[in-house]
Design a protein around this motif. Sequence first.
Motif, PDB file in Angstrom:
ATOM      1  N   ASP A  25       0.921  -1.246  -0.037  1.00  0.00           N
ATOM      2  CA  ASP A  25      -0.030  -0.145   0.166  1.00  0.00           C
ATOM      3  C   ASP A  25       0.952   1.356   0.120  1.00  0.00           C
ATOM      4  OD1 ASP A  25       1.061  -0.095   2.587  1.00  0.00           O
ATOM      5  OD2 ASP A  25      -0.800   0.010   3.696  1.00  0.00           O
ATOM      6  N   GLU A  26       0.419   2.542   0.410  1.00  0.00           N
ATOM      7  CA  GLU A  26       0.867   3.752   0.373  1.00  0.00           C
ATOM      8  C   GLU A  26       2.245   3.513   1.326  1.00  0.00           C
ATOM      9  OE1 GLU A  26      -1.421   6.948   0.734  1.00  0.00           O
ATOM     10  OE2 GLU A  26      -2.475   6.873  -0.938  1.00  0.00           O
ATOM     11  N   GLY A  27       2.127   2.930   2.598  1.00  0.00           N
ATOM     12  CA  GLY A  27       3.117   2.814   3.349  1.00  0.00           C
ATOM     13  C   GLY A  27       4.310   2.090   2.810  1.00  0.00           C
ATOM     14  N   TRP A  28       4.125   0.931   2.293  1.00  0.00           N
ATOM     15  CA  TRP A  28       5.239   0.224   1.494  1.00  0.00           C
ATOM     16  C   TRP A  28       5.966   0.964   0.523  1.00  0.00           C
ATOM     17  CZ3 TRP A  28       6.097  -1.839  -3.372  1.00  0.00           C
ATOM     18  CH2 TRP A  28       7.107  -3.042  -3.173  1.00  0.00           C
ATOM     19  N   GLY A  29       5.096   1.853  -0.203  1.00  0.00           N
ATOM     20  CA  GLY A  29       5.720   2.699  -1.303  1.00  0.00           C
ATOM     21  C   GLY A  29       6.482   3.714  -0.658  1.00  0.00           C
ATOM     22  N   ARG A  71       4.382   7.190  -8.273  1.00  0.00           N
ATOM     23  CA  ARG A  71       2.972   7.131  -9.158  1.00  0.00           C
ATOM     24  C   ARG A  71       2.219   5.884  -8.293  1.00  0.00           C
ATOM     25  NH1 ARG A  71       5.710   7.621 -15.068  1.00  0.00           N
ATOM     26  NH2 ARG A  71       5.469   9.734 -15.162  1.00  0.00           N
ATOM     27  N   GLN A  72       2.990   4.893  -7.697  1.00  0.00           N
ATOM     28  CA  GLN A  72       2.180   3.937  -7.232  1.00  0.00           C
ATOM     29  C   GLN A  72       1.397   4.403  -5.862  1.00  0.00           C
ATOM     30  OE1 GLN A  72       4.443   0.799  -5.545  1.00  0.00           O
ATOM     31  NE2 GLN A  72       3.354  -0.759  -7.043  1.00  0.00           N
ATOM     32  N   MET A  73       2.226   5.226  -5.301  1.00  0.00           N
ATOM     33  CA  MET A  73       1.503   5.635  -4.234  1.00  0.00           C
ATOM     34  C   MET A  73       0.347   6.768  -4.379  1.00  0.00           C
ATOM     35  SD  MET A  73       4.150   6.454  -1.168  1.00  0.00           S
ATOM     36  CE  MET A  73       5.211   7.885  -2.383  1.00  0.00           C
ATOM     37  N   ALA A  74       0.151   7.293  -5.530  1.00  0.00           N
ATOM     38  CA  ALA A  74      -0.924   8.192  -5.917  1.00  0.00           C
ATOM     39  C   ALA A  74      -2.238   7.427  -5.897  1.00  0.00           C
ATOM     40  CB  ALA A  74      -0.631   8.886  -7.420  1.00  0.00           C
ATOM     41  N   SER A  75      -3.410   8.074  -5.244  1.00  0.00           N
ATOM     42  CA  SER A  75      -4.613   7.290  -5.162  1.00  0.00           C
ATOM     43  C   SER A  75      -5.303   6.954  -6.438  1.00  0.00           C
ATOM     44  CB  SER A  75      -5.666   8.059  -4.293  1.00  0.00           C
ATOM     45  OG  SER A  75      -5.602   9.490  -4.728  1.00  0.00           O
ATOM     46  N   ASP A  76      -5.227   7.978  -7.519  1.00  0.00           N
ATOM     47  CA  ASP A  76      -5.690   7.500  -8.806  1.00  0.00           C
ATOM     48  C   ASP A  76      -4.581   7.947 -10.036  1.00  0.00           C
ATOM     49  OD1 ASP A  76      -5.531  10.258  -8.724  1.00  0.00           O
ATOM     50  OD2 ASP A  76      -7.602  10.685  -9.273  1.00  0.00           O
ATOM     51  N   GLY A  77      -4.785   7.243 -11.051  1.00  0.00           N
ATOM     52  CA  GLY A  77      -3.704   7.400 -12.177  1.00  0.00           C
ATOM     53  C   GLY A  77      -3.449   8.854 -12.590  1.00  0.00           C
ATOM     54  N   ARG A  78      -4.671   9.666 -12.631  1.00  0.00           N
ATOM     55  CA  ARG A  78      -4.498  10.979 -12.981  1.00  0.00           C
ATOM     56  C   ARG A  78      -3.760  11.892 -12.081  1.00  0.00           C
ATOM     57  NH1 ARG A  78     -10.175  12.439 -14.047  1.00  0.00           N
ATOM     58  NH2 ARG A  78     -10.510  11.112 -12.336  1.00  0.00           N
ATOM     59  N   ASN A  79      -3.997  11.774 -10.694  1.00  0.00           N
ATOM     60  CA  ASN A  79      -3.651  12.721  -9.692  1.00  0.00           C
ATOM     61  C   ASN A  79      -2.059  12.353  -9.374  1.00  0.00           C
ATOM     62  OD1 ASN A  79      -3.326  14.547  -7.675  1.00  0.00           O
ATOM     63  ND2 ASN A  79      -4.681  13.614  -6.226  1.00  0.00           N
ATOM     64  N   ILE A  80      -1.212  12.704 -10.129  1.00  0.00           N
ATOM     65  CA  ILE A  80       0.341  12.489  -9.846  1.00  0.00           C
ATOM     66  C   ILE A  80       0.821  13.430  -9.005  1.00  0.00           C
ATOM     67  CG2 ILE A  80       2.390  12.091 -10.873  1.00  0.00           C
ATOM     68  CD1 ILE A  80       1.173  11.029 -13.265  1.00  0.00           C
TER      69      ILE A  80
END
Length: 139
Positions: free
Chosen positions: A14-18, A111-120
């Motif tokens: 998840d975001e923590g790992w990223g 990029r993996q941590m971004a919640s959606d693909g568009r919100n970089i």
Amino acid sequence: LTILGAMENTLSRDEGWGYLKSGEAMERTQHTIFVLKARLPIMEQWAGSMDSPISHAAWRSVLRSVASLENYRQVYGPRFEEADVIRFLVFDNATPRSVNTGVRRIVGYLRQMASDGRNIPTAARYMGKAAAKLEFEQE
């Protein structure tokens, strides 16, 4: 290594790992940059006055300090040329300690941590610019 193994094998991706993995990639990349920044001015001063064995030992030392000596030897063999060592540590895609590889890993984790693909996030955009420069402007 025990802590890294536990993190790698037990944490969900998840975001923590990223965040942890991007920090690891950033630390490795910074280490390579700091070693080059500290050693290159000294190596340039000695460039004309160093004997070949001393020059080889100095470049081996640079590669050892970033844990890339064996990777370098797999690509270039036993010769140590200044341009080859610098190109290898900055631009090589295959070595884990090169600046290019580290920046690409950081971009991927951000990029993996971004919640959606568009919100970089802004950081990912800046690192993406750096990755593009490293990939396409290799002079």
